[in-house]
Design a protein around this motif. Structure first.
Motif, PDB file in Angstrom:
ATOM      1  N   LEU A   1       0.826  -1.208   0.000  1.00  0.00           N
ATOM      2  CA  LEU A   1       0.000   0.000   0.000  1.00  0.00           C
ATOM      3  C   LEU A   1       0.861   1.258   0.000  1.00  0.00           C
ATOM      4  N   ILE A   2       1.897   1.272   0.811  1.00  0.00           N
ATOM      5  CA  ILE A   2       2.761   2.455   0.883  1.00  0.00           C
ATOM      6  C   ILE A   2       3.461   2.700  -0.452  1.00  0.00           C
ATOM      7  N   GLN A   3       3.859   1.651  -1.142  1.00  0.00           N
ATOM      8  CA  GLN A   3       4.466   1.828  -2.469  1.00  0.00           C
ATOM      9  C   GLN A   3       3.457   2.467  -3.429  1.00  0.00           C
TER      10      GLN A   3
ATOM     11  N   ILE B   1      -2.129  11.469   1.861  1.00  0.00           N
ATOM     12  CA  ILE B   1      -1.111  11.550   2.907  1.00  0.00           C
ATOM     13  C   ILE B   1      -1.634  10.921   4.201  1.00  0.00           C
ATOM     14  N   GLY B   2      -2.949  10.802   4.306  1.00  0.00           N
ATOM     15  CA  GLY B   2      -3.583  10.230   5.491  1.00  0.00           C
ATOM     16  C   GLY B   2      -3.022   8.897   5.951  1.00  0.00           C
ATOM     17  N   PRO B   3      -2.738   7.947   5.039  1.00  0.00           N
ATOM     18  CA  PRO B   3      -2.187   6.664   5.494  1.00  0.00           C
ATOM     19  C   PRO B   3      -0.870   6.795   6.262  1.00  0.00           C
ATOM     20  N   VAL B   4      -0.071   7.782   5.911  1.00  0.00           N
ATOM     21  CA  VAL B   4       1.195   7.983   6.623  1.00  0.00           C
ATOM     22  C   VAL B   4       0.922   8.419   8.057  1.00  0.00           C
ATOM     23  N   SER B   5       0.036   9.372   8.221  1.00  0.00           N
ATOM     24  CA  SER B   5      -0.324   9.844   9.552  1.00  0.00           C
ATOM     25  C   SER B   5      -0.987   8.727  10.354  1.00  0.00           C
ATOM     26  N   LEU B   6      -1.878   7.996   9.719  1.00  0.00           N
ATOM     27  CA  LEU B   6      -2.544   6.878  10.378  1.00  0.00           C
ATOM     28  C   LEU B   6      -1.522   5.882  10.911  1.00  0.00           C
TER      29      LEU B   6
ATOM     30  N   GLN C   1      -6.203  -3.485  11.024  1.00  0.00           N
ATOM     31  CA  GLN C   1      -7.221  -2.443  10.940  1.00  0.00           C
ATOM     32  C   GLN C   1      -6.651  -1.188  10.271  1.00  0.00           C
ATOM     33  N   ALA C   2      -5.414  -0.857  10.592  1.00  0.00           N
ATOM     34  CA  ALA C   2      -4.777   0.317   9.980  1.00  0.00           C
ATOM     35  C   ALA C   2      -4.636   0.132   8.474  1.00  0.00           C
ATOM     36  N   VAL C   3      -4.306  -1.075   8.046  1.00  0.00           N
ATOM     37  CA  VAL C   3      -4.183  -1.351   6.608  1.00  0.00           C
ATOM     38  C   VAL C   3      -5.535  -1.162   5.926  1.00  0.00           C
ATOM     39  N   ARG C   4      -6.604  -1.642   6.555  1.00  0.00           N
ATOM     40  CA  ARG C   4      -7.940  -1.477   5.958  1.00  0.00           C
ATOM     41  C   ARG C   4      -8.304   0.001   5.819  1.00  0.00           C
ATOM     42  N   TRP C   5      -8.081   0.786   6.892  1.00  0.00           N
ATOM     43  CA  TRP C   5      -8.411   2.208   6.839  1.00  0.00           C
ATOM     44  C   TRP C   5      -7.506   2.955   5.864  1.00  0.00           C
ATOM     45  N   ALA C   6      -6.231   2.614   5.843  1.00  0.00           N
ATOM     46  CA  ALA C   6      -5.307   3.265   4.910  1.00  0.00           C
ATOM     47  C   ALA C   6      -5.687   2.942   3.469  1.00  0.00           C
TER      48      ALA C   6
ATOM     49  N   ALA D   1       1.191   3.138  15.155  1.00  0.00           N
ATOM     50  CA  ALA D   1       2.340   2.224  15.142  1.00  0.00           C
ATOM     51  C   ALA D   1       2.605   1.698  16.549  1.00  0.00           C
ATOM     52  N   GLY D   2       2.858   0.399  16.637  1.00  0.00           N
ATOM     53  CA  GLY D   2       3.186  -0.228  17.903  1.00  0.00           C
ATOM     54  C   GLY D   2       1.986  -0.527  18.787  1.00  0.00           C
ATOM     55  N   ARG D   3       0.790  -0.356  18.276  1.00  0.00           N
ATOM     56  CA  ARG D   3      -0.413  -0.564  19.087  1.00  0.00           C
ATOM     57  C   ARG D   3      -1.161  -1.845  18.700  1.00  0.00           C
ATOM     58  N   SER D   4      -0.520  -2.711  17.906  1.00  0.00           N
ATOM     59  CA  SER D   4      -1.088  -4.011  17.522  1.00  0.00           C
ATOM     60  C   SER D   4      -2.424  -3.891  16.781  1.00  0.00           C
ATOM     61  N   VAL D   5      -2.530  -2.892  15.929  1.00  0.00           N
ATOM     62  CA  VAL D   5      -3.753  -2.711  15.138  1.00  0.00           C
ATOM     63  C   VAL D   5      -3.442  -2.608  13.638  1.00  0.00           C
TER      64      VAL D   5
END
Length: 165
Positions: free
Chosen positions: A29-31, A82-87, A99-104, A92-96
């Motif tokens: 996704l980041i790529q 740019i939202g996925p970067v902030s998300l 879910q973060a990938v889905r929202w990003a 980060a480090g919160r074991s989610v």
């Protein structure tokens, strides 16, 4: 070449844990976002300068309205892409990560829709100013159709056609 393979467990697909899958999907996704971010940032930067040129005052009220809409769309597209970067940074480090990938992914898709609208509105404005011709809306509609085909229809057709039940 098939992208799926027989995993160690005998099922089709990759042999990876949920966390490994989330990590892989995040990297992919980041790529993708990097490509879209570059395009939207260049377009948005260009749009921001137009209002400061002498030609801007010569634009008709309609063209100035199209310009304002285009800038707002560009700002929204920039925010979504740019939202996925902030998300990622905030969770980060919160074991989610799943879910973060889905929202990003949702933000990225929404950003692409906004980028499509921004690009087409910018094209409409440029062609209106450059040609003052009646064929401009038809030409822009053709470009919109092309973007929809390349960005959404073909990927969705491929997804439907080549996804195993």
């Amino acid at each position: 070449m098939a992208h799926t393979q027989q995993g160690r467990s005998g099922r089709r697909g990759r042999d990876e844990t949920a966390e490994e899958r989330a990590d892989r999907m995040w990297q992919e996704l980041i790529q993708e976002v990097r490509v879209a971010q570059t395009g939207v940032q260049i377009l948005f930067g260009f749009l921001l300068t137009v209002v400061f040129t002498p030609k801007y005052e010569e634009l008709s009220d309609t063209d100035q309205t199209i310009y304002i809409i285009t800038v707002v769309l560009g700002a929204c597209a920039t925010g979504a892409l740019i939202g996925p970067v902030s998300l990622h940074r905030l969770v980060a480090g919160r074991s989610v990560k799943p879910q973060a990938v889905r929202w990003a992914s949702r933000l990225t898709l929404f950003g692409l829709v906004l980028l499509l609208a921004t690009t087409c509105a910018a094209l409409l404005l440029i062609l209106r100013v450059a040609t003052r011709d009646g064929f401009v809306p038809y030409l822009v509609a053709g470009v919109v159709a092309w973007y929809l085909l390349c960005w959404f229809v073909l990927p969705m057709w491929t997804r439907h056609r080549h996804t195993a039940p």
